[in-house]
Design an enzyme around this catalytic site. Structure first.
Site, PDB file in Angstrom:
ATOM      1  N   GLY A  99      -2.853   1.150 -15.695  1.00 58.23           N
ATOM      2  CA  GLY A  99      -2.769   0.352 -14.470  1.00 58.23           C
ATOM      3  C   GLY A  99      -4.079   0.378 -13.707  1.00 58.23           C
ATOM      4  O   GLY A  99      -4.866   1.303 -13.842  1.00 58.23           O
ATOM      5  N   GLY A 143      -5.705  -0.099  -9.700  1.00 57.69           N
ATOM      6  CA  GLY A 143      -5.360  -0.213  -8.282  1.00 57.69           C
ATOM      7  C   GLY A 143      -5.876   0.996  -7.538  1.00 57.69           C
ATOM      8  O   GLY A 143      -7.015   1.021  -7.057  1.00 57.69           O
ATOM      9  N   GLU A 144      -5.030   2.022  -7.515  1.00 60.78           N
ATOM     10  CA  GLU A 144      -5.343   3.210  -6.716  1.00 60.78           C
ATOM     11  C   GLU A 144      -6.617   3.925  -7.193  1.00 60.78           C
ATOM     12  O   GLU A 144      -7.336   4.511  -6.389  1.00 60.78           O
ATOM     13  CB  GLU A 144      -4.133   4.148  -6.734  1.00 60.78           C
ATOM     14  CG  GLU A 144      -3.012   3.562  -5.871  1.00 60.78           C
ATOM     15  CD  GLU A 144      -1.615   3.961  -6.292  1.00 60.78           C
ATOM     16  OE1 GLU A 144      -1.266   3.757  -7.464  1.00 60.78           O
ATOM     17  OE2 GLU A 144      -0.870   4.459  -5.436  1.00 60.78           O
ATOM     18  N   ARG A 161      -7.586  -0.721 -21.581  1.00 57.93           N
ATOM     19  CA  ARG A 161      -8.026  -2.098 -21.747  1.00 57.93           C
ATOM     20  C   ARG A 161      -7.542  -2.924 -20.561  1.00 57.93           C
ATOM     21  O   ARG A 161      -6.383  -2.824 -20.154  1.00 57.93           O
ATOM     22  CB  ARG A 161      -7.427  -2.652 -23.027  1.00 57.93           C
ATOM     23  CG  ARG A 161      -7.993  -3.995 -23.404  1.00 57.93           C
ATOM     24  CD  ARG A 161      -7.248  -4.502 -24.615  1.00 57.93           C
ATOM     25  NE  ARG A 161      -7.855  -5.705 -25.129  1.00 57.93           N
ATOM     26  CZ  ARG A 161      -7.195  -6.543 -25.922  1.00 57.93           C
ATOM     27  NH1 ARG A 161      -5.958  -6.282 -26.265  1.00 57.93           N
ATOM     28  NH2 ARG A 161      -7.796  -7.615 -26.362  1.00 57.93           N
ATOM     29  N   PHE A 196       0.824  -1.223   0.000  1.00 60.99           N
ATOM     30  CA  PHE A 196       0.000   0.000   0.000  1.00 60.99           C
ATOM     31  C   PHE A 196       0.852   1.265   0.000  1.00 60.99           C
ATOM     32  O   PHE A 196       0.411   2.315   0.465  1.00 60.99           O
ATOM     33  CB  PHE A 196      -0.955   0.019   1.199  1.00 60.99           C
ATOM     34  CG  PHE A 196      -1.751  -1.244   1.408  1.00 60.99           C
ATOM     35  CD1 PHE A 196      -2.305  -1.912   0.335  1.00 60.99           C
ATOM     36  CD2 PHE A 196      -1.960  -1.757   2.682  1.00 60.99           C
ATOM     37  CE1 PHE A 196      -3.049  -3.076   0.519  1.00 60.99           C
ATOM     38  CE2 PHE A 196      -2.701  -2.913   2.880  1.00 60.99           C
ATOM     39  CZ  PHE A 196      -3.244  -3.575   1.794  1.00 60.99           C
TER      40      PHE A 196
HETATM   41 MO1  MOS Z   1       1.469   3.191  -4.195  1.00 59.90          MO
HETATM   42  S1  MOS Z   1       0.938   4.315  -2.538  1.00 59.90           S
HETATM   43  O1  MOS Z   1       2.340   4.297  -5.149  1.00 59.90           O
HETATM   44  O2  MOS Z   1       2.419   1.930  -3.586  1.00 59.90           O
END
Ligand code: MOS
Length: 742
Positions: free
Chosen positions: A704, A706-707, A630, A238
Site C-alpha cells: 500500500g 500512503g502513510e 510494485r 486521515f
Molecule cells: Mo489510517 S490513520 O490507518 O486511516
C-alpha cells in the site's frame, strides 16, 4: 534476487487517470452530507464547555417552544441507544459511551443535549437556548505525561538493553515530544440516517463500511442485516473516520424515534473535540553504540495520553524492533489519562510519531560520532527482522538511501552547523528513514462481464480519496482486456461483497488478489457459457479447450484474433452477464505470508531555509525515495506521497492542538488558529518509487501507499533545522521561539 519492475503493462504500473475524476471535478460526486430526503430533519448537538464535572441542571423548556423544534434530547430524555460490545475485533469503536448515558462530563465538547428541528437554522437557534448548569472540577489536560512513566510495560525485548547501554562507549539518552494533532479533513463528519420501519440506511463519513455497520447495529440494538451503510465519496479521513463517533448513533436513533430522515453534520469546532485526535506522546530513546557506529543497545519508552473513557495505545514502537540491527532492545509503553475526548488513529499512527523520536536520536548519535547520518543507517542495516527472526519479504532501505543521496545531492553537504548558504538564507539539510507495515486483509469481489462489452466490479470497500476506484478498474482491465473506461466500479455500500476498511494503507494489497480471482472466475464462467450455447461456434467443446484473450473467446489451438467477442456470445446465449466471484486471504491466515516480515521503507531528505534576520523558517525541498513494492497506479501513488510530505511539513512546523488548562477546551479549534500546511507551504517535492514487486502479498507485488510518505518527514525537518541553526528541537512542532536564540 529481486529486480525492479521497469516494463509496466499498459494498465498496471503507469499513471492511469482516476476513473472518478470527472464526477469529482463536475460536482456530481455525492459526499455523505450531500444526501437529502423528503421530510428530513436536522440534529444539532449542545456541547459541554467544561472538561470534568457533572450536569446539575438542564432546562430545555425554551428550546422546546421554539419554531420548528421537534425534540430536545438529553440525559433521561434520549432516544434508545445501547453500548457496543467492548473490545470486539469486528465492531471497533473508540468511544463506546452513547450520548447522554449519564450526567458525568468526561471531556470538553461532550454532547450534553441535542435539538432536532425542521431546518438546521431552527435547530441551531434552539440549541443556543438550552440552559445547562454544571458542578465543574479542575480538569487534567497536563502536557507533561511523566505520570505515565511509572506504569511502563514491555512490548518487545531482546538481549539485555540496560546492561549493553551502560557499557556502550557512545550513548544518546533524550526525550522527544509530539503534540496532540487534529485530523482536520476538509469534509466534516456527517450522518444522514433513514429508517423505514425495519431497516436503517445510513449515509456516513466512514473509512470502514463493515465495521461501521457492526458498531451501529450494536448501538441501535438491531441485527447487522438491518443496517445498510452507504459511503460513495469521502473528503478524506486521515484515520479520524475509521471508527464511528457518537453523532452517528444519535442521528440514527433519532431517525427511528421520530420516523423521519435525520441529518447531523459535525461543526469544525466539534471536529477538535468529538471525533478523535492523535494523542500527545512523550518518548525516551536511549541508544548505545560503538565508536564505529554499530548499535549495541536500543531502548524506546513512550507514554501517550488517553481519555477517561477509552484506552488508546499510540503504538510508537511500531517500527523500532525491526528497522535497525541491534542485539539488545527494549520497548516499553504506558498511558496517561486526561480529560480530553478519546484519541484515535491518525496519519500513520504509532510509527510516524515513533520514528520522529527514534530517527531524531539516530541523527543525534551521528553527530556525536561525527559520522554522516546516512552512513550510520547503512552500518545498522539488519539482515533479517531481528524481532522475530523472519526474513524480510522485500526490503530495499539501503537503495532508498543511496538513491536519495544521489537525487538530493547529499554529497555536497557540509556537516558544519550553519555552514551552507543560499544568498541571505542559511540552508539546513537533514534526512531520516521511513517505514510502515505492509498488510493484506480478507476481501471478496464480484466481477460481471456484460453483454454490451462492459464489466462491473463490486466490493464493500471504499475509496477515501486515494484512488481505490481506479485500482479496481485497472485490475479488471488487466485480467479481461476490457478497457478501463468500460469497467464500472461499484464500492461504498455494505450490501456488496465484504471488503476491507481503508486504513493502514492496506486496501490495494488486500483487494488486488480478490479482483484478479473474480476476473478470472468471470472469464471461466464465460468459457462455460460459450461451450454450452446452442449455435455458438464453441458449442459442445470442453471449456478447458477454450481460451479467453483480450476479450475474445477462441479455441486454444486457434489464433486469438479469430475468436468471438465475449459480448457476442452472451447475446447469442441471451445471458446478460457472466459472473465470477473471488477472494483474498488475510496475510495473517496465509502460512506463506507468515514466513516473512512485511514492511514498506523509505528515505526522506529535507532542505530547510532559515532567514535569521526575520526568524523565518521554510521547508524548501524534499526528496523522498519509497519502497512500496510494485506501484499499480503511478499518478495517485505519487499524489499520496506528495500529500503525505505536505502533511509532514505541518507535523514538523505547524500542527498542534492546545487545551486551556482552566477548562480543558481546545483553544485553537478552527482553521485560522490550527495551522495546516497549504499549497504555499508545499516544498519542491521529488518522489521516486523503487518498484521492486513484493510477491508475498499478491501476484502484482503491490504493497500500500500512503502513510509511508509521512514517516520520517518530521525528524528529517528537525535534523535540517539543527544543521541550519544548531538548535535541536525535541518537541514538535518547531516554533520560531525555539530558534530566536540561534
Ligand atoms: Mo489510517 S490513520 O490507518 O486511516
Amino acid at each position: 534476487m529481486q529486480t525492479p519492475e521497469t516494463q509496466p503493462s499498459s494498465v498496471i504500473g503507469t499513471a492511469v487517470p482516476r476513473v472518478d475524476g470527472r464526477l469529482k471535478t463536475t460536482g456530481a460526486a455525492m459526499y455523505s452530507s450531500d444526501y437529502s430526503f423528503p421530510g428530513m430533519v436536522y440534529l444539532v448537538p449542545v456541547c459541554s464547555p467544561i472538561a470534568k464535572g457533572r450536569i446539575t441542571k438542564l432546562d430545555a423548556s425554551a428550546a422546546e417552544k421554539m419554531p420548528g423544534v421537534l425534540r430536545v434530547m438529553y440525559h433521561g430524555h434520549a432516544p434508545v441507544m445501547y453500548r457496543p460490545i467492548p473490545g470486539s475485533d469486528d465492531a471497533f469503536v473508540d468511544e463506546t459511551r452513547p450520548p447522554f448515558e449519564d450526567e458525568v462530563i468526561y471531556y470538553s465538547g461532550q454532547f450534553v443535549a441535542a435539538v432536532v428541528a425542521e431546518t438546521v437554522e431552527q435547530a441551531r437557534a434552539a440549541a443556543e437556548t438550552v440552559q445547562v448548569e454544571y458542578a465543574s472540577e479542575s480538569p487534567n489536560v497536563a502536557t507533561d505525561l511523566s505520570d505515565g512513566w511509572g506504569s511502563l510495560a514491555d512490548t518487545s525485548h531482546r538481549g539485555d538493553a540496560g546492561k549493553a547501554f551502560a557499557a556502550a562507549p557512545v550513548q544518546i539518552d533524550e526525550t522527544y515530544v509530539t503534540p496532540v494533532e487534529t485530523h482536520n479533513p476538509i469534509e466534516l463528519h456527517a450522518s444522514v440516517a433513514v429508517w423505514d420501519g425495519k431497516k436503517f440506511t445510513l449515509y456516513e463519513t466512514t473509512q470502514s463500511l463493515l465495521n461501521h455497520q457492526a458498531v451501529m447495529a450494536q448501538f441501535l440494538g438491531v441485527p447487522n442485516e438491518n443496517v445498510q451503510i452507504v459511503m460513495k465519496f469521502l473528503g478524506s479521513g486521515f484515520g479520524g473516520k475509521l471508527w464511528p463517533w457518537t453523532h452517528a448513533p444519535l442521528a440514527a436513533a433519532t431517525a427511528r424515534e421520530l420516523n423521519r430522515p435525520v441529518k447531523a453534520v459535525v461543526t469544525r469546532k466539534m471536529m477538535f473535540s468529538n471525533v478523535g485526535h492523535r494523542p500527545r506522546t512523550q518518548q525516551r530513546i536511549r541508544l548505545g553504540a560503538t565508536h564505529d557506529g554499530k548499535l549495541v543497545s536500543l531502548q524506546h519508552d513512550y507514554v501517550n495520553h488517553t481519555s477517561m473513557i477509552s484506552d488508546y495505545d499510540e503504538g510508537c514502537g511500531e517500527a523500532t524492533p525491526y528497522i535497525y540491527s541491534t542485539p539488545n532492545l527494549l520497548l516499553r509503553a504506558a498511558k496517561a489519562q486526561r480529560n480530553i475526548g478519546p484519541p484515535t488513529a491518525m496519519r500513520g499512527p504509532g510509527a510516524v510519531p515513533g520514528l520522529y523520536a527514534l530517527e531524531s536520536a539516530m541523527d543525534e548519535l551521528a553527530i556525536k560520532l561525527k559520522m554522516d547520518p546516512v552512513e550510520l543507517r547503512l552500518r545498522n542495516e539488519p539482515e533479517k527482522d531481528e524481532s522475530n527472526g523472519k526474513p524480510f519479504s522485500s526490503r530495499h532501505l539501503k537503495e532508498c538511501l543511496t538513491t536519495g543521496v544521489e537525487k538530493f545531492g547529499w554529497a555536497k553537504r557540509n556537516p558544519a552547523v550553519g555552514s551552507m548558504r543560499k544568498g541571505d538564507l542559511v540552508l539546513g539539510w537533514g534526512m531520516a528513514c521511513a517505514s510502515w507495515g505492509a498488510f493484506r486483509m480478507a476481501a471478496q469481489v464480484s466481477v460481471a462481464l456484460n453483454n454490451d462489452g462492459t464489466a462491473r466490479v463490486s466490493c464493500a470497500t471504499q475509496d477515501i480519496g486515494t484512488g481505490t476506484y481506479t485500482i479496481f478498474a485497472q485490475v479488471v482491465s488487466d485480467k479481461t482486456g476490457i478497457s478501463v473506461d468500460k469497467v464500472q466500479v461499484v464500492l461504498g455500500d455494505t450490501s456488496l461483497p465484504a471488503g476491507p476498511l481503508s486504513g493502514g494503507s492496506w486496501v490495494t494489497a488486500s483487494v488486488v488478489p480478490a479482483i484478479a480471482a473474480a476476473s478470472n472466475a468471470a472469464v471461466h464462467t464465460m468459457l462455460g457459457i460459450a461451450a454450452s450455447t446452442a449455435g455458438s461456434s464453441f458449442h459442445g467443446r470442453k471449456p478447458d479447450d477454450l481460451a479467453y484473450t483480450a476479450g475474445r473467446i477462441h479455441a486454444k489451438d486457434q489464433p486469438a484474433m479469430q475468436g468471438v467477442p465475449f459480448e457476442d456470445l452472451l447475446k447469442q446465449a441471451n445471458i446478460r452477464s457472466a459472473i465470477g466471484n473471488g477472494k483474498s486471504l488475510a496475510a495473517s491466515d496465509d502460512p506463506n505470508a507468515q514466513k516473512y516480515s512485511q514492511h514498506s521503507y523509505g528515505a526522506q531528505f529535507v532542505e530547510v531555509t532559515w532567514d535569521p534576520g526575520i526568524a523565518r523558517l521554510r521547508v524548501s525541498r524534499v526528496v523522498s525515495v519509497i519502497d512500496v513494492g510494485r506501484v499499480i497506479n503511478l499518478g495517485p501513488a505519487r499524489n499520496q506521497v506528495q500529500g503525505a510530505i505536505v502533511m509532514g511539513v505541518g507535523m514538523g512546523i505547524f500542527e498542534e492542538t492546545r487545551y486551556d488548562p482552566r477548562n480543558g477546551n481546545p483553544i485553537n479549534s478552527n482553521f485560522a488558529d490550527y495551522v495546516v500546511s497549504t499549497s504555499a507551504d508545499a516544498p519542491e517535492i521529488d518522489v521516486t518509487f523503487l518498484n521492486y514487486p513484493d510477491l508475498t502479498l499478491n501476484e502484482y507485488g503491490a504493497r500500500g501507499v500512503g502513510e509511508i510518505g509521512l514517516a520520517g518527514i518530521a525528524p528529517a525537518i528537525t535534523a535540517a533545522v539543527y544543521h541550519a541553526t544548531g538548535v535541536r528541537v525535541r518537541e514538535l512542532p518547531v516554533k520560531i521561539e525555539n530558534l530566536m536564540m540561534a
